[in-house]
Scaffold this active site. Sequence first.
Site, PDB file in Angstrom:
ATOM      1  N   CYS A  32       0.832  -1.210   0.000  1.00 13.68           N
ATOM      2  CA  CYS A  32       0.000   0.000   0.000  1.00 13.68           C
ATOM      3  C   CYS A  32       0.871   1.266   0.000  1.00 13.68           C
ATOM      4  CB  CYS A  32      -0.988  -0.040   1.169  1.00 13.68           C
ATOM      5  SG  CYS A  32      -2.327   1.159   0.979  1.00 13.68           S
ATOM      6  N   HIS A  53      -3.667  -5.261   0.228  1.00 18.25           N
ATOM      7  CA  HIS A  53      -3.117  -5.689   1.521  1.00 18.25           C
ATOM      8  C   HIS A  53      -3.071  -7.215   1.607  1.00 18.25           C
ATOM      9  CE1 HIS A  53      -2.718  -1.866   3.692  1.00 18.25           C
ATOM     10  NE2 HIS A  53      -3.647  -1.463   2.843  1.00 18.25           N
ATOM     11  N   GLU A 112      -1.514  -8.847   3.656  1.00 15.73           N
ATOM     12  CA  GLU A 112      -1.486  -9.253   5.071  1.00 15.73           C
ATOM     13  C   GLU A 112      -2.901  -9.370   5.639  1.00 15.73           C
ATOM     14  OE1 GLU A 112      -1.134  -6.237   4.102  1.00 15.73           O
ATOM     15  OE2 GLU A 112      -1.996  -4.884   5.598  1.00 15.73           O
TER      16      GLU A 112
END
Length: 233
Positions: free
Chosen positions: A100, A203, A205
Amino acid sequence: MPLWDEYKNSIWMLPGYMDGIIRAGGLPIILPLCGSEEVFSQALGMCDGFLLTGGQDVSPALYGEEKRYNFITTYPLRDKLETIVLDRAIELDLPLLGICRGLQFMNAALGGTLYQDIPSEFGTAISHRNAPPKSHASHDILLEPGTPLSYLLQEKRIAVNSTHHQGIKRLSPILKCMARAFDGLTEAAYLPLKKFIWGVQWHPELPDLYCNDLNEKIFETFVTYARLGRNKY
Ligand code: MN
């Protein structure tokens, strides 16, 4: 790199970044976000790879612009320290994964520019800021054939989450696009001159419902390159 809480004046970390590295077999550590470049550089010396997390907007000064909107929040110390991280990764050819803000920072630091605010500056029907839960897929992206991301994922089109209000306007002359949203916005890029200097706009994650395994592959590749570097020395 840790995230910065401007209200508490404190570093913080989302567990997903650490968990992603741990699941891939790596050992994550949080770097000191401190004013001493010497201390910071010493800490960098302990690392085999670097993950640039999300966070505040990249300072427009980094790409030669003034801040155009009052709601833009920056943290110049991070920009300064991440410049040291990126320089080191490039110089020693260590793996670096920008997520990001991390992708946006790489692009700005390497000569590209950003949309300071997508809704204000880039006409698009796609929502790049999905409503909670943030982990859910928000829009699809097309992977550019022949790029490392398309080799890795073996897909043409995947669904990603999207929680950004800034984005790449002009891509750095030394980065190459690896994926685009259907409105043309760059969603992933890499530095072809190096082994693994990658940035993604979504993202990984926060794996969403549709491409969990794909996001794990990105972490696995990042950690594998870090491990290869360690074995060499
Ligand atoms: Mn997006």
